[in-house]
Enzyme design. Structure first.
Site, PDB file in Angstrom:
ATOM      1  N   GLY A   1     -10.450 -11.441 -35.258  1.00 41.69           N
ATOM      2  CA  GLY A   1     -10.820 -12.459 -34.288  1.00 41.69           C
ATOM      3  C   GLY A   1     -12.365 -12.718 -34.239  1.00 41.69           C
TER       4      GLY A   1
ATOM      5  N   GLU B   1     -13.810 -13.064 -31.262  1.00 41.40           N
ATOM      6  CA  GLU B   1     -14.157 -12.165 -29.831  1.00 41.40           C
ATOM      7  C   GLU B   1     -13.475 -10.979 -29.755  1.00 41.40           C
ATOM      8  OE1 GLU B   1     -12.988 -15.393 -29.541  1.00 41.40           O
ATOM      9  OE2 GLU B   1     -14.837 -16.405 -29.299  1.00 41.40           O
ATOM     10  N   ALA B   2     -12.410 -10.769 -30.529  1.00 43.66           N
ATOM     11  CA  ALA B   2     -11.734  -9.470 -30.522  1.00 43.66           C
ATOM     12  C   ALA B   2     -10.819  -9.274 -31.721  1.00 43.66           C
ATOM     13  CB  ALA B   2     -10.757  -9.289 -29.430  1.00 43.66           C
TER      14      ALA B   2
ATOM     15  N   ASP C   1      -3.274 -14.832 -26.279  1.00 47.70           N
ATOM     16  CA  ASP C   1      -4.738 -15.308 -26.287  1.00 47.70           C
ATOM     17  C   ASP C   1      -5.054 -16.082 -25.108  1.00 47.70           C
ATOM     18  OD1 ASP C   1      -5.055 -14.002 -28.678  1.00 47.70           O
ATOM     19  OD2 ASP C   1      -4.827 -15.926 -29.830  1.00 47.70           O
TER      20      ASP C   1
ATOM     21  N   LYS D   1      -5.537  -4.948 -28.387  1.00 48.72           N
ATOM     22  CA  LYS D   1      -6.431  -6.092 -28.299  1.00 48.72           C
ATOM     23  C   LYS D   1      -7.780  -5.423 -27.967  1.00 48.72           C
ATOM     24  CE  LYS D   1      -7.481 -11.003 -27.710  1.00 48.72           C
ATOM     25  NZ  LYS D   1      -6.837 -12.230 -26.957  1.00 48.72           N
TER      26      LYS D   1
ATOM     27  N   GLU E   1       2.541  -5.766 -25.171  1.00 48.22           N
ATOM     28  CA  GLU E   1       3.664  -5.774 -26.046  1.00 48.22           C
ATOM     29  C   GLU E   1       3.476  -6.195 -27.285  1.00 48.22           C
ATOM     30  OE1 GLU E   1       8.017  -8.514 -25.832  1.00 48.22           O
ATOM     31  OE2 GLU E   1       6.426  -8.494 -24.242  1.00 48.22           O
TER      32      GLU E   1
ATOM     33  N   ASP F   1      -6.867 -23.222 -24.355  1.00 49.74           N
ATOM     34  CA  ASP F   1      -7.228 -23.236 -25.698  1.00 49.74           C
ATOM     35  C   ASP F   1      -5.990 -23.149 -26.669  1.00 49.74           C
ATOM     36  OD1 ASP F   1      -8.989 -23.206 -28.030  1.00 49.74           O
ATOM     37  OD2 ASP F   1      -9.015 -21.257 -28.307  1.00 49.74           O
TER      38      ASP F   1
END
Length: 331
Positions: free
Chosen positions: A113, A115-116, A278, A137, A215, A261
């Site tokens: 992604g 951002e991460a 997210d 993440k 998880e 979002d």
């Protein structure tokens, strides 16, 4: 578990700086950040990284090496590197592995992604059947991530130091660093709060720096659950999924929040269970002057997917009104 991915492409692996090949004892006394990155390669590993402790060249060494550490590319469990407030809420699910003898093995990448990135991680206690899959993440630093979403979502958020809040508002270099540091903590805090409130989100296991372990929503083989947007018509029970979504969004709104979002791309469906993911940009709909617009946009964005599959459009508007009342934004 590792054998199941033997034929897949290689992937990045991290070994914390200071990890000793003599075992976990040295690991407990090192506070350094991760140093070594193993970048993708198409060549298989060969040979041993370690020399025997009985090698003739090592007899003059006061501390001969011992090959009892994790395999190359693995790491000891980071469970003891998180403080109590950096671990998931209790009671913890039975599948969470907290033993310090556990080893973390990175199995592949699940999602990239702006951002991460999300990786598949197995935490297991060698010699036992104690093992679990988790999603790791990892947020990027200020130089390697996008800030296109920051401005609106950060309205209403405050830092404990006013100078940091001002720097964030002005988007100075220091302010951008502060913003980057907030995202992982914001998501972990939100996951803990939402999971405790009964919202359908992944259980947050722990946070260390900018890495969140949570998880893994998928099956035991490591196959991730599909996003809502990927479901075929014959796989989707529209009424049941809409009811599940309404319950979770109602719990969110009652607690004074909106996802911020939400769409069919950040909702997973695993064996009929809907899971919202997210959530770093979770919006306080009371403190944020645009809170109601975020809430409405969430519902209408994801509602479009349901309407395209037969849900009456007035059900979407009814949910918008219901959530506004739950959040006490309607008089």
């Amino acid at each position: 578990m590792r054998e199941r991915f033997a034929d897949s492409e290689s992937f990045s692996r991290i070994r914390p700086k200071g990890t000793s090949r003599r075992g976990r004892k040295a690991d407990r006394f090192d506070d350094a950040e991760p140093e070594y990155l193993y970048f993708p390669t198409h060549e298989s590993d060969s040979g041993s990284e370690f020399e025997s402790e009985f090698d003739s060249d090592s007899w003059d060494d006061e501390t001969p090496s011992v090959s009892d550490g994790p395999a190359v590319g693995d790491r000891w469990s980071t469970w003891d590197q998180s403080t109590p407030t950096e671990k998931g809420p209790e009671p913890r699910p039975d599948w969470v592995v907290t033993e310090l003898a556990a080893v973390d093995t990175e199995l592949g990448i699940v999602k990239t992604g702006k951002e991460a990135d999300v990786f598949l991680l197995e935490r297991a206690v060698p010699g036992t059947d104690r093992r679990t899959l988790m999603a790791a993440k990892r947020y990027r630093d200020a130089q390697h991530r996008m800030f296109h979403r920051d401005s609106g979502y950060l309205e209403g958020r405050q830092h404990k130091e006013s100078r940091v809040t001002r720097a964030m508002a002005k988007r100075t270099a220091f302010g951008k660093e502060a913003i980057a540091g907030q995202w992982a903590a914001a998501e972990f805090t939100a996951l803990c709060r939402l999971w405790s409130a009964g919202v359908a989100v992944p259980y947050p296991v722990q946070i260390t720096g900018t890495e969140i372990l949570m998880e893994f929503v998928g099956d035991e083989s490591g196959a991730a659950a599909p996003r809502l947007a990927q479901l075929r018509a014959e796989e989707a029970d529209v009424e049941d999924l809409w009811a599940q979504l309404g319950r979770s969004l109602s719990l969110l709104a009652y607690d004074g929040y909106a996802h911020g979002d939400l769409s069919a791309y950040n909702i997973l469906v695993h064996r009929g269970r809907l899971v919202i993911i997210d959530v770093p940009q979770i919006v306080d709909v009371v403190a944020n002057p645009r809170g109601l617009s975020f809430l409405e946009r969430d519902v209408r964005n994801v509602g479009a997917w349901f309407v395209s599959r037969g849900l009456p459009a007035d059900r979407v508007e009814a949910l918008v009104e219901s959530l506004a009342e739950d959040a006490r934004l309607r008089r």
